[in-house]
Design an enzyme around this catalytic site. Structure first.
Site, PDB file in Angstrom:
ATOM      1  N   MET A  36      25.543  55.392  58.554  1.00 34.34           N
ATOM      2  CA  MET A  36      25.354  54.650  59.790  1.00 34.34           C
ATOM      3  C   MET A  36      24.572  55.470  60.818  1.00 34.34           C
ATOM      4  SD  MET A  36      28.287  53.182  62.351  1.00 34.34           S
ATOM      5  CE  MET A  36      28.458  54.662  63.339  1.00 34.34           C
ATOM      6  N   SER A 110      28.361  58.928  53.814  1.00 33.96           N
ATOM      7  CA  SER A 110      29.244  58.156  54.680  1.00 33.96           C
ATOM      8  C   SER A 110      29.318  56.713  54.188  1.00 33.96           C
ATOM      9  CB  SER A 110      28.780  58.265  56.137  1.00 33.96           C
ATOM     10  OG  SER A 110      29.834  57.939  57.023  1.00 33.96           O
ATOM     11  N   GLN A 111      29.013  55.717  55.027  1.00 39.78           N
ATOM     12  CA  GLN A 111      29.179  54.340  54.577  1.00 39.78           C
ATOM     13  C   GLN A 111      28.275  54.002  53.387  1.00 39.78           C
ATOM     14  OE1 GLN A 111      28.367  51.997  58.111  1.00 39.78           O
ATOM     15  NE2 GLN A 111      26.191  51.791  57.630  1.00 39.78           N
ATOM     16  N   ASP A 228      37.393  66.816  59.039  1.00 35.31           N
ATOM     17  CA  ASP A 228      36.717  65.619  59.533  1.00 35.31           C
ATOM     18  C   ASP A 228      37.429  65.064  60.760  1.00 35.31           C
ATOM     19  OD1 ASP A 228      35.350  63.124  59.785  1.00 35.31           O
ATOM     20  OD2 ASP A 228      34.935  63.160  57.631  1.00 35.31           O
ATOM     21  N   HIS A 284      32.521  65.944  59.612  1.00 34.06           N
ATOM     22  CA  HIS A 284      31.894  64.896  58.817  1.00 34.06           C
ATOM     23  C   HIS A 284      30.411  65.165  58.560  1.00 34.06           C
ATOM     24  CE1 HIS A 284      31.897  60.984  56.999  1.00 34.06           C
ATOM     25  NE2 HIS A 284      30.953  60.524  57.797  1.00 34.06           N
TER      26      HIS A 284
END
Length: 301
Positions: A36, A110-111, A228, A284
């Protein structure tokens, strides 16, 4: 060691027979899906990853996915384009790419990690060989601690939409992050109204094709960032989640219904040695180049 910093753009919410062929015809191709707020070709994030992989694996073909006609659309679609439509678009791109037809490895950030998992579940051709999920939230998220900047108007708007009702039709259809929003305090509403995650996680019914396709992977590598502060809960990166009915205690994958009922085939994959859990020190998507070469590169070769 210096960390690969993924600032604003990547903070949150992608058989032996073939190996013999790959050795003769060149390295196994790689498909990358960014996270994202990022784009396919940012020289400080995904573009940098692409460059160092190409340096380590000469001759490798890397497709870094652009979701849209240009970089601006690519970034915007990471927030605003229906995830199911994105997955369908990517499946079409992969099916038409002649360089991928013999099979490919995939790496999602990530996503992008859970989106690429949906690709292998829904679109088995061309075949995905190994899937590397770097900080992917496979059980979803229940928090939005940071976006690309606390002062971002877009992030403020996303928070307001989630507060208004993550599972309303309007929010589900308009906001990507709502489509993997997993409320442990209201599991029934999540299962009923989640447009994306509840489907790919087999929360409503068992789609045997999804299960068979995921189990076809040689390795499913999951990277969790051990410090994270941006994914809530971080356990989601290893397919764990909050114990249902509360939002404090998390349980590992093996204690979830997804595993005990083997809804996705993960239990069988685990027994076959196909699941790989990697931990990375740092926040992250922050890791060193040395860590990446040591831990991730072997799954791309």
């Amino acid at each position: 060691m210096a960390s690969i910093g993924f600032p604003v753009t990547l903070l949150l919410l992608g058989g032996s027979c073939w190996l013999s062929l790959g050795s003769a015809a060149g390295p196994v191709p790689l498909v990358i899906w960014h996270g994202m707020g990022d784009s396919c070709c940012n020289p400080e994030s995904i573009g940098y990853i692409k460059k160092i992989v190409e340096e380590k694996i000469p001759g490798i073909y890397i497709l870094s996915l652009m979701i849209g006609k240009n970089l601006i659309e690519d970034v915007e679609n990471g927030f605003l384009m229906n995830v199911n439509d994105q997955v369908k678009l990517v499946c079409g791109i992969l099916a038409k790419d002649p360089k991928l037809q013999g099979g490919f490895n995939a790496m999602g950030f990530s996503q992008g990690g859970q989106f690429l998992r949906a690709v292998v579940q829904r679109c088995p051709s061309p075949p995905m060989l190994n899937l590397v999920s770097v900080g992917g939230q496979h059980q979803g998220v229940y928090g939005f601690p940071r976006c690309p900047g606390e002062s971002s108007r877009l992030c403020d708007w996303i928070r307001k939409m989630l507060d208004l009702g993550a599972y309303t039709q309007a929010v589900q259809e308009r906001l990507v992050q709502a489509q993997y929003w997993h409320d442990p305090l209201n599991e029934e509403e999540y299962r009923k109204n989640s447009l994306f995650l509840a489907d790919v996680n087999q929360e409503r019914c068992i789609n045997q094709t999804y299960k068979k396709n995921l189990m076809s992977l040689k390795k499913f590598v999951m990277v969790k960032f051990l410090n994270d502060t941006m994914v809530d809960p971080p356990a989601s990166e290893w397919f764990g989640y909050y114990r249902s009915g509360q939002a404090k205690e998390t349980i590992p994958l093996k204690e979830t219904l997804l595993y005990t009922e083997d809804r996705l085939g993960l239990k069988e994959m685990d027994k076959a040695g196909k699941l790989v859990y990697l931990g990375a020190e740092g926040d992250h998507l922050h890791f060193s180049k040395e860590w990446f070469f040591k831990n991730i590169l072997p799954f791309l070769q």
